[in-house]
Write an enzyme that holds these catalytic residues in place. Sequence first.
Site, PDB file in Angstrom:
ATOM      1  N   ILE A 125      11.443  35.947  -2.789  1.00 48.98           N
ATOM      2  CA  ILE A 125      10.680  36.555  -3.887  1.00 48.98           C
ATOM      3  C   ILE A 125       9.678  35.588  -4.514  1.00 48.98           C
ATOM      4  O   ILE A 125       8.617  35.996  -4.992  1.00 48.98           O
ATOM      5  CB  ILE A 125      11.637  37.120  -4.970  1.00 48.98           C
ATOM      6  CG1 ILE A 125      10.849  38.025  -5.935  1.00 48.98           C
ATOM      7  CG2 ILE A 125      12.372  36.001  -5.682  1.00 48.98           C
ATOM      8  CD1 ILE A 125      11.732  38.835  -6.863  1.00 48.98           C
ATOM      9  N   LYS A 126       9.977  34.287  -4.500  1.00 46.74           N
ATOM     10  CA  LYS A 126       9.053  33.320  -5.117  1.00 46.74           C
ATOM     11  C   LYS A 126       7.717  33.271  -4.400  1.00 46.74           C
ATOM     12  O   LYS A 126       6.693  32.952  -4.995  1.00 46.74           O
ATOM     13  CB  LYS A 126       9.673  31.929  -5.150  1.00 46.74           C
ATOM     14  CG  LYS A 126       9.958  31.343  -3.787  1.00 46.74           C
ATOM     15  CD  LYS A 126      10.644  29.992  -3.893  1.00 46.74           C
ATOM     16  CE  LYS A 126      10.947  29.421  -2.501  1.00 46.74           C
ATOM     17  NZ  LYS A 126      11.652  28.121  -2.585  1.00 46.74           N
ATOM     18  N   GLY A 127       7.710  33.581  -3.095  1.00 46.93           N
ATOM     19  CA  GLY A 127       6.460  33.745  -2.372  1.00 46.93           C
ATOM     20  C   GLY A 127       5.674  32.477  -2.124  1.00 46.93           C
ATOM     21  O   GLY A 127       6.208  31.373  -2.055  1.00 46.93           O
TER      22      GLY A 127
END
Length: 248
Positions: A125-127
């Site tokens: 999710i942090k990408g």
Amino acid sequence: MTILRPYGDTTGDGMVQVSFTLPMANSKVAEGAAAQLANKMGIEPALVVHAKAMGPDFTFFVVYGRVNHLVDTSTVEIVERDYPLMTPKEVNAAIKSGLRRRLTVVGACIGSDAHTVGIDAIMNIKGFAGEKGLEYYREIKVVNLGAQVSVPQLVARAREERADAILVSQVVTQRDAHIVNTKEMSAAFRESYPSDRRPLLIVGGPRFDEKMAGELGVDRVFARGTTPGEVASYLTHQLVSNRKKVGA
């Protein structure tokens, strides 16, 4: 202008900088050998601007000099993006209306590759580069298997998850390990699935050439700098938009 020359200090001066390692102890002879190699590469004159011992038997060099080679940009071959970039909201909406279920992506670093930075940047999710990873998309189910996953393990988990797409990251390139591993993975999936049910096969890493997809037996190659949004948009284009056109 389509004909270009490298730029160093002034436009068109042909100056370049290259680095390499020679299996020699750091010495004046080694520096001379580095300059000789650079001359044979077309760098003339060649100036060794940096030399550093890499243990007792190897030396790393940086060489600066001029080349006379020209680049014709009209003959450069690249892989153009053939799908539209979509926002997370657009991706979610397209998957929800087109598939009527979540899109499942199974990702891994295969073989002996233990570098998960690339796969995590796309899937977690942090990408990466200011964009959220695939876990951020509510209509995409992400299964990140991590590092050092064998090809049989990847195929088995893909079957278990009923994967729509396989995303493999390869950073280790010694002895072309990334090429060997990718071809093994591609062959395994093609053997294990009927052609019309095989998951989309995607591979990425800093030393892949985007034009190698056909040679490697995969559907897409993503090179360095690829963002999660590009991957999500490609998945949606291939697995949702294109299928809707075919079914129309």
